[in-house]
Each structure stands twice: as C-alpha cells, then as structure tokens.
Design a protein around this motif. Structure first.
Motif, short mmCIF file in Angstrom:
data_model
loop_
_atom_site.label_atom_id
_atom_site.label_comp_id
_atom_site.label_asym_id
_atom_site.label_seq_id
_atom_site.Cartn_x
_atom_site.Cartn_y
_atom_site.Cartn_z
N HIS A 93 -7.97 -1.41 3.95
CA HIS A 93 -7.99 -2.67 4.69
C HIS A 93 -6.58 -2.96 5.19
O HIS A 93 -5.59 -2.76 4.46
N GLU A 127 -11.19 0.90 -2.78
CA GLU A 127 -10.61 0.18 -1.65
C GLU A 127 -9.19 -0.25 -1.98
O GLU A 127 -8.86 -0.54 -3.13
N GLU A 166 -7.28 7.56 3.21
CA GLU A 166 -8.68 7.83 3.54
C GLU A 166 -9.06 9.26 3.16
O GLU A 166 -10.22 9.52 2.80
N ILE A 199 -10.65 6.75 -0.01
CA ILE A 199 -10.39 5.32 -0.23
C ILE A 199 -10.54 4.56 1.08
O ILE A 199 -10.02 4.99 2.13
N ARG A 200 -11.24 3.45 1.04
CA ARG A 200 -11.36 2.58 2.21
C ARG A 200 -10.11 1.71 2.28
O ARG A 200 -9.72 1.07 1.30
#
Length: 275
Positions: A63, A31, A56, A60-61
């Motif tokens: 935020h 993340e 992404e 990968i996430r």
C-alpha cells in the motif's frame, strides 16, 4: 577527542551502538505500507517503484498512501520543533493502522523509530502510538533480509560495487550491516571497501545549505574514496546522500555514479537492465 578514535582502524568509528536487546522480527506479512520518503518521491521515483517490485516479488501486497509526505526529519534537526511535530503528527495519523511500514531510507526509518519519541515526549497518549509505529517500522534491506528472509538468484553480470550508508542510518538502524549481508547474497556482486565508508558525505539535510564550503570538502573526500575503491558504481539506500554525491561527481565531470540500492537489487534479481 578520545584516543580510541585516533587509533581506530578505517571504518571502525561512527557505527551504531550496541542495542540493549536484539530486535525480534515477525513472520512475513501479507501486506505492508511503503513510506516512500520525500526525496525518493521527488527525485528517485523509479527507486520507489523498484522497492515495491522487490516486496511484491515476495508475495506481499504493498500500500502506498498518497497523502504521505516528509517524515519531519529536516525540520526536527534544524530546530523547528513545532513544525516538525505538525508534519510528524500527519504521518503518524496516516500510518496508524497496524501494518508494517517499510522505508527505502534508513535515516527516515530512524526518524520513526528513534526521534518521534523525542518529538512527542510531552504527549503520553501519543507516545503509545509512536512506540507502536516504531516496532512496525523497517528499513527496506532490513525487512528483505530479516522478515522476508530472501534467497535470491543473481541474474546480473559480475560486477564490483561500493556501498555508502548515511551516517544517521548507520548509527540508528545498522543499515550498513543489513545492506552488506543482503549484497553478500548476490553471487555475482563483489562489494569493495573504501576508506571513507563510515564518513558523512556532507549532505546532512540543511547542513549542506548552511555550510556549503565544509559540505563541499566532505563530499570531495567521499567521492575520491569511492572512485579510488576500484568499484564500477556506488549503491546507497539514502536518497539525500545520493543527490549530494552524484551532484558532486557531475560537477567534477566524473563518469562514476551512484544509484539507489532498491534499483540495483531489482536489476540483479529480475534480470532487467535499465538504460
């Protein structure tokens, strides 16, 4: 001025100084936070979305805290110390969660990594948090290159581009080196040098407002160099420079344009061609 600068080869000046120690890069995280920057948010939102798509794509996430705003650079470089500290503190509080922070702008990333130490120089406890944020902050191309270690297939047609890196990002984050190496991984992209690559485009935040005649002369030099390079377009990771350069080109009624590097990279690796 030292004779070194008079005798230097084109683009050999105004580069980032050698670091006291090389940066150690972590393994690819699950993340991250994207700090979109105010210029991207207001003027180039698609570039911010493309940066998210690139991250992404690597699994990968991402935020994106909605409360984020300016990094404080404009106020700081204009001498508004208290105002800059207030803005910087808000960002520090928002990003104080241990996640890597990826920034699609070398100048804003440099603000986090370099200048927050000056902003909070008289607050020892805050400096500990600032140092932690500095170690977790990465400019987008740096992160893709050294943390994600991307290995891309170039899905675009053969093209020739010119690269512009902002002077602060160049000195503070070595973004010209990261971007060059990343673009070099694209088989169908040829990067053409231009003789004003290391020169400021004249934007400089509030500099362009306070000294418009000088700024205008500088961007004319920059745009002429870009057009004469033979490139089809210019790419850059700095939204402020992109605004200034494209604005000048439009005023000159030139067809040549620049775009954000995140959007260019996404197009190459996704195969999506945007109108």
């Amino acid at each position: 001025m030292s004779e070194l600068f008079y005798d230097a080869a084109p683009n050999a000046t105004r580069v980032a100084p050698e670091r006291s120690r090389p940066r150690t890069y972590p393994a690819k995280p699950a993340e991250v936070i994207l700090f979109g920057t105010c210029v991207v948010d207001l003027f180039f939102p698609e570039a911010g979305l493309d940066a998210i798509r690139l991250l992404e794509r690597e699994g990968i996430r991402v935020h994106f805290p909605q409360e984020q705003s300016c990094c404080g650079q404009s106020a700081w470089t204009s001498g508004y110390v208290n105002e800059a500290r207030e803005v910087a503190r808000a960002q520090l509080n928002l990003l104080d969660n241990g996640l890597p922070v990826v920034v699609p702008s070398g100048s804003c990333a440099g603000m986090f990594r370099q200048h927050y130490r000056e902003v909070f120089a008289e607050e020892p406890d805050t400096l500990k948090r600032v140092d932690n944020l500095a170690e977790r902050t990465f400019e987008l191309t740096e992160f893709l290159l050294h943390v994600c270690k991307v290995d891309w297939q170039d899905l675009g047609q053969p093209t020739q581009i010119a690269l512009h890196t902002s002077c602060s990002a160049r000195r503070e984050m070595n973004t010209h080196l990261h971007a060059r190496e990343l673009l070099g991984k694209l088989a169908n992209v040829e990067r053409l040098d231009h003789d004003h690559e290391s020169e400021c485009c004249g934007f400089g935040g509030t500099f362009s407002v306070r000294m418009p005649e000088v700024s205008g002369a500088m961007v004319l030099d920059k745009t002429r160099s870009l057009r004469e390079s033979g490139a089809v377009e210019m790419v850059t990771a700095d939204g402020g420079c992109l605004l200034n350069i494209n604005g000048s080109l439009e005023k000159q009624q030139q067809a040549f344009r620049g775009r954000h590097l995140a959007s260019f990279l996404w197009e190459r690796v996704s195969g999506e061609v945007k109108p």
